[in-house]
Design a protein around this motif. Structure first.
Motif, short mmCIF file in Angstrom:
data_model
loop_
_atom_site.label_atom_id
_atom_site.label_comp_id
_atom_site.label_asym_id
_atom_site.label_seq_id
_atom_site.Cartn_x
_atom_site.Cartn_y
_atom_site.Cartn_z
N THR B 71 0.83 -1.21 0.00
CA THR B 71 0.00 0.00 0.00
C THR B 71 0.86 1.27 0.00
O THR B 71 0.54 2.24 -0.69
CB THR B 71 -0.94 0.00 1.23
OG1 THR B 71 -1.69 -1.22 1.22
CG2 THR B 71 -1.89 1.17 1.21
N VAL B 72 1.96 1.25 0.76
CA VAL B 72 2.86 2.41 0.79
C VAL B 72 3.40 2.68 -0.62
O VAL B 72 3.39 3.82 -1.10
CB VAL B 72 4.02 2.18 1.78
CG1 VAL B 72 5.08 3.26 1.63
CG2 VAL B 72 3.51 2.16 3.22
N ILE B 73 3.85 1.61 -1.28
CA ILE B 73 4.40 1.77 -2.64
C ILE B 73 3.33 2.29 -3.58
O ILE B 73 3.57 3.22 -4.37
CB ILE B 73 4.97 0.42 -3.14
CG1 ILE B 73 6.16 0.01 -2.25
CG2 ILE B 73 5.38 0.51 -4.60
CD1 ILE B 73 6.58 -1.44 -2.40
N ALA B 74 2.11 1.75 -3.47
CA ALA B 74 1.02 2.20 -4.35
C ALA B 74 0.68 3.66 -4.08
O ALA B 74 0.53 4.46 -5.01
CB ALA B 74 -0.21 1.32 -4.14
N ALA B 75 0.61 4.04 -2.79
CA ALA B 75 0.20 5.41 -2.43
C ALA B 75 1.21 6.44 -2.90
O ALA B 75 0.86 7.58 -3.19
CB ALA B 75 -0.01 5.52 -0.92
N ALA B 76 2.49 6.03 -2.99
CA ALA B 76 3.52 6.97 -3.43
C ALA B 76 3.43 7.25 -4.93
O ALA B 76 3.98 8.24 -5.40
CB ALA B 76 4.90 6.41 -3.08
N ARG B 77 2.74 6.39 -5.65
CA ARG B 77 2.74 6.50 -7.11
C ARG B 77 1.38 6.74 -7.74
O ARG B 77 1.29 7.31 -8.82
CB ARG B 77 3.32 5.21 -7.72
CG ARG B 77 4.79 5.07 -7.54
CD ARG B 77 5.26 3.65 -7.80
NE ARG B 77 6.71 3.57 -7.73
CZ ARG B 77 7.39 3.58 -6.60
NH1 ARG B 77 6.77 3.68 -5.45
NH2 ARG B 77 8.72 3.51 -6.61
N LEU B 78 0.32 6.28 -7.08
CA LEU B 78 -0.99 6.23 -7.74
C LEU B 78 -2.00 7.14 -7.06
O LEU B 78 -1.84 7.49 -5.89
CB LEU B 78 -1.52 4.78 -7.71
CG LEU B 78 -0.65 3.73 -8.40
CD1 LEU B 78 -1.16 2.33 -8.08
CD2 LEU B 78 -0.65 3.96 -9.89
N PRO B 79 -3.08 7.50 -7.78
CA PRO B 79 -4.16 8.26 -7.14
C PRO B 79 -4.94 7.39 -6.15
O PRO B 79 -4.67 6.20 -6.00
CB PRO B 79 -5.05 8.68 -8.31
CG PRO B 79 -4.38 8.23 -9.55
CD PRO B 79 -3.32 7.27 -9.20
N ILE B 80 -5.93 8.02 -5.55
CA ILE B 80 -6.62 7.40 -4.42
C ILE B 80 -7.32 6.09 -4.77
O ILE B 80 -7.15 5.09 -4.06
CB ILE B 80 -7.59 8.43 -3.78
CG1 ILE B 80 -8.34 7.84 -2.59
CG2 ILE B 80 -8.59 8.99 -4.76
CD1 ILE B 80 -7.53 7.74 -1.36
N LEU B 81 -8.08 6.07 -5.87
CA LEU B 81 -8.90 4.87 -6.11
C LEU B 81 -8.08 3.62 -6.38
O LEU B 81 -8.28 2.60 -5.72
CB LEU B 81 -9.89 5.12 -7.25
CG LEU B 81 -11.26 5.63 -6.80
CD1 LEU B 81 -12.24 5.60 -7.96
CD2 LEU B 81 -11.82 4.85 -5.62
N PRO B 82 -7.13 3.65 -7.33
CA PRO B 82 -6.32 2.44 -7.52
C PRO B 82 -5.56 2.05 -6.26
O PRO B 82 -5.41 0.85 -5.99
CB PRO B 82 -5.36 2.82 -8.66
CG PRO B 82 -5.54 4.26 -8.92
CD PRO B 82 -6.84 4.68 -8.34
N THR B 83 -5.11 3.02 -5.48
CA THR B 83 -4.38 2.69 -4.25
C THR B 83 -5.27 1.90 -3.29
O THR B 83 -4.85 0.88 -2.73
CB THR B 83 -3.89 3.97 -3.55
OG1 THR B 83 -3.10 4.72 -4.46
CG2 THR B 83 -3.07 3.65 -2.32
N VAL B 84 -6.50 2.38 -3.13
CA VAL B 84 -7.40 1.69 -2.19
C VAL B 84 -7.75 0.30 -2.71
O VAL B 84 -7.78 -0.68 -1.94
CB VAL B 84 -8.67 2.54 -1.94
CG1 VAL B 84 -9.73 1.73 -1.20
CG2 VAL B 84 -8.32 3.79 -1.14
#
Lengths: 236, 99
Positions: B71-84
């Motif tokens: 999740t940390v890696i995703a949040a650093a790169r992606l907007p809110i919806l794909p991250t969640v």
């Protein structure tokens, strides 16, 4: 006079320009609002509760925080203290916006500041700088109105539909909250140096969580981070 | 209709937040803020938000820790919806696999 209270053609054009500029940002608000509403519903907030909270408070970070830390009965001084801390940057924002609003009377500025969020502040200030440092009031209102309305609307809808989706995603849903918080934090990222206090908060918050029962790890982590920011501050 | 305690919290939150919005305009507009205070105020929201999720970083469940790292890696790169979506899916799958 673009600042007249009368709806002149000029004012209308400026208002509409503000709405147009805010539109892509507004689209970004909606998923946050839906998530906030669905998570509030899991903590037994009604759609009306969360629409009222987001409509009157209109500061997402503090709302996610209150929903996350919500217990019954709520620890009110903790929730309000953290609301002030998480929103304390507004002080900085309205101070930097003030020089662009010298031409406006207080009776207009004070209500308009209720609509100031990170996005309306940034877009408003950017536009004012392009116009010789003077904020176009109808532009700011257009900017803020759409953003403002989208927030309680999407949060209310999230609280209505959340319980339906909640069941589908139950198994991994506990990770949605850290995900939202991490996206907000990375949204404020300006570099490793500025982020160092956040690591202090993380470590102290985690250690306090292990040592002290209850929600006190949040103020402990937050205050340690602020202290670190104070000590590490660059003088220039 | 609405619980009085919830209403009280909402009113207190709203007043506190509104006070932060007007304070800079009313009291600081003719002053330059010290760089130190500026940097503290800029760090403040992140300090609070990371503290709220600090317990997730010391979870005793390996499945949740791995999901958090993803999740940390995703949040650093992606907007809110794909991250969640990635966060929820990876937590669900890893809990199925690792318990």
């Amino acid at each position: 006079m673009t600042d007249s209270a009368l709806p002149t053609a000029d004012n209308r054009a400026e208002f509409l320009r503000g709405m147009r500029v805010s539109f892509p940002v507004l689209l970004g608000f909606i998923p946050f609002g839906l998530l906030l509403g669905s998570q509030a519903a899991m903590k037994d907030f009604s759609p009306l509760d969360i629409a009222l909270m987001t409509g009157l408070n209109f500061a997402g970070g503090s709302e996610f925080l209150v929903v996350q830390l919500w217990t019954w009965p709520p620890t009110i001084p903790l929730l309000i203290g953290l609301t002030i801390l998480v929103n304390s940057r507004h002080v900085l924002m309205s101070a930097t916006l003030a020089p662009t609003m010298r031409h406006l009377p207080r009776r207009k500025v004070l209500p308009a500041l209720a609509l100031m969020c990170d996005e309306s502040w940034a877009l408003g200030l950017d536009d004012a700088r392009k116009r010789g440092g003077v904020l176009s009031f109808p532009f700011y209102l257009g900017l803020s109105t759409g953003l403002y309305l989208s927030w309680p609307t999407s949060a209310g809808i999230g609280a209505l539909v959340g319980p339906i989706l909640g069941d589908v995603t139950r198994y991994g849903f506990h990770m949605a909250f850290p995900a939202v918080f991490l996206v907000m934090i990375f949204g404020m990222w300006t570099g490793f140096r500025a982020a160092r206090p956040w690591f202090v908060s993380l470590v102290v918050g985690a250690l306090t969580y292990l040592a002290v029962p209850g929600p006190w790890y949040v103020p402990a982590g937050a205050i340690s981070g602020l202290l670190a920011a104070y000590l590490w501050a660059r003088p220039e | 209709m609405i619980d009085p305690t919830i209403l009280l919290v909402i009113m207190l939150m709203a007043s506190a937040t509104y006070a932060t919005r007007i304070a800079g305009y009313l009291f600081l507009r003719n002053r330059t803020l010290s760089p130190r205070l500026t940097q503290v105020l800029e760090a403040a929201p992140g300090c609070v938000l990371i503290s709220v999720i600090a317990p997730d970083f010391i979870s005793g469940r390996p499945a949740d820790l791995i999901a958090l790292a993803i999740t940390v890696i995703a949040a650093a790169r992606l907007p809110i919806l794909p991250t969640v979506v990635i966060a929820v899916a990876s937590a669900a799958i890893l809990r199925q696999l690792l318990g």
